[in-house]
Design an enzyme around this catalytic site. Structure first.
Site, mmCIF file in Angstrom:
data_model
loop_
_atom_site.group_PDB
_atom_site.id
_atom_site.type_symbol
_atom_site.label_atom_id
_atom_site.label_comp_id
_atom_site.label_asym_id
_atom_site.label_seq_id
_atom_site.Cartn_x
_atom_site.Cartn_y
_atom_site.Cartn_z
ATOM 1 N N CYS A 162 -11.210 41.666 15.199
ATOM 2 C CA CYS A 162 -11.101 43.119 14.385
ATOM 3 C C CYS A 162 -10.991 42.734 12.981
ATOM 4 C CB CYS A 162 -10.263 44.044 15.157
ATOM 5 S SG CYS A 162 -8.307 43.512 14.902
ATOM 6 N N ARG A 165 -6.098 45.231 16.846
ATOM 7 C CA ARG A 165 -7.142 45.841 17.734
ATOM 8 C C ARG A 165 -7.532 44.927 18.820
ATOM 9 N NH1 ARG A 165 -10.887 49.208 13.629
ATOM 10 N NH2 ARG A 165 -10.130 47.331 12.282
#
Length: 450
Positions: free
Chosen positions: A405, A410
């Site tokens: 990410c 994430r």
């Protein structure tokens, strides 16, 4: 012959009064008529597209945990999930989100809907909710009947133990030894968040948890993964050894997953995350603690750090493998980040994507969202739905998947979900887009992928 179960107004009223936060309209409760279905009838309907089987229990039970006295954990094959817990969550645009969830799962008004749970209450709550939306053909089934028959299949995720229910954590705090913890030697509960204790931890955390500032594993000013020496110092000061069992919690789940992946990379052999984070703990009705707890330092981690280096893919490894057929770099950022419309971060202005990376979905709004991977209560989304997203993007799960990410938060959560399902040929490209784009010699693409 189908049996008809008339749900008495007084029974539903008691159930709803216990969940007043759901704010369900009770004006038509007396008109709700639910039908039961037998196990033999249900078996005949499993492959019938005009029928939808819905698991209304907690996400943890669907994943594989054996809770509430059920004989076997997991869910009935072909079942979709719509947990009664989701009706209790207070979020913006709640009804819009739930309507979209019903649509995505094929829970349509023109179909026969079979709701199942192990305590009846969960199914009744969902039945009342659906009836108020105009659903009529609603059936109730006791999943214990299915679970008690060993000849009937139940599905569960291979590594469901990696994300833990609040009730299991509570059992541990109460001195019990729940399933999958039989061999745990030293169980430690930690709270992960960015900043000092006042930023999040002091406002309420799972009892006995001590605070970990994410800066310890990704120090400023670059906020890239700490080097081996820094991680070794962190382990010793915070009392971690390779033989520990660690449960990572937090209000911000991405921080918890980020720290969990780093601990596993270091070599802690058993690292798990509280599924749904602090929200799940509160929804379960458990108290939080506001006093501070502190770790006990150790002198020896027990092995050289990192003991699990393959869990992290380095930038040099990305460059080496990007054009290889057996390697896929999965970009878990928003679509606007992937096409170069937004950098995703206020402190990083470079936009675009790594050439040959695959759009792997993330959130709908910004770098702090993971809507495509979470249910409304922040628990892990049904993995078949995640696989459908990946298939749409051309992501082949039979190859090595390196998730990335912006800086690893994430992607750490997505990586863990993949491993919950059993996809173990996976890793985290920890430096992410920020690490890649900080080097002007690295190629960048913008616009929609070809």
């Amino acid at each position: 012959m189908k049996k008809y179960l008339l749900v008495m107004t007084i029974v539903l009223s008691l159930i709803l009064s216990a969940c007043s936060s759901e704010q369900l309209d009770q004006s038509n409760i007396e008109d709700v008529q639910l039908k039961s279905i037998s196990t033999s009838e249900l078996k005949e309907k499993l492959d019938d597209s005009s029928w939808v089987l819905v698991d209304t229990r907690s996400n943890d039970e669907f994943n594989g945990w054996r809770l509430n006295g059920i004989k076997r954990g997991g869910h009935i094959p072909n079942a979709v999930d719509f947990s009664a817990n989701w009706l209790r969550v207070d979020v913006e645009n709640k009804e819009k989100i739930l309507d979209e969830t019903l649509k995505n799962k094929g829970i349509d008004k023109d179909k026969n809907i079979v709701l199942y749970c192990s305590n009846q209450n969960d199914s009744l709550k969902v039945a009342n909710y659906l009836s108020q939306k105009g659903y009529e053909n609603i059936y109730i089934y006791d999943v214990n009947e299915w679970a008690n028959d060993e000849s009937l299949p139940m599905e569960k995720y291979k590594n469901y133990h990696l994300i833990v229910p609040p009730s299991i954590v509570k059992d541990i705090l109460d001195g019990k030894t729940p399933e999958t913890f039989e061999n745990a030697k030293q169980i430690k509960i930690v709270e992960a968040s960015w900043g000092d204790e006042d930023a999040s931890y002091s406002k309420g955390h799972v009892p006995t948890a001590f605070h970990i500032n994410t800066d310890l594993v990704e120090p400023p000013p670059t906020w890239m993964l700490a080097d081996d020496k820094q991680l070794t110092q962190f382990a010793l000061e915070y009392g971690f050894t390779k033989d520990d069992t660690v449960i990572v919690t937090g209000e911000n789940q991405m921080a918890a997953y980020r720290v969990a992946v780093v601990l596993r990379y270091m070599g802690v052999e058993d690292v798990r995350v509280l599924n749904g984070g602090l929200l799940a703990w509160k929804l379960a009705g458990y108290d939080v603690e506001t006093t501070s707890n502190y770790p006990t330092p150790v002198s020896d981690f027990g092995s050289k750090i990192p003991a699990n280096p393959s869990l992290i893919t380095t930038i040099d490894q990305v460059k080496e493998n990007l054009t290889k057929n057996e390697f896929i770099l999965v970009d878990n950022r928003t679509w606007d980040e992937h096409i170069g419309k937004s950098s995703g971060y206020s402190y990083h202005d470079k936009k675009g994507r790594i050439p040959n990376s695959f759009y792997g979905y993330a959130g709908l709004k910004d770098s702090n969202s993971l809507d495509y991977y979470r249910n409304i209560d922040n628990t892990m989304r049904n993995f078949k739905e995640i696989l459908a997203l990946w298939e749409d993007s051309g992501i082949d799960i039979n190859k090595h998947l390196a998730f990335m990410c912006g800086s690893g938060w994430r992607a750490a959560e997505v990586l863990t979900y993949a491993q919950v399902m059993g996809l173990e040929n996976t890793s985290l490209y920890s430096d992410g887009w920020i690490g890649w784009s900080n080097d002007p010699s690295n190629p960048i693409e913008t616009g929609e992928p070809k």
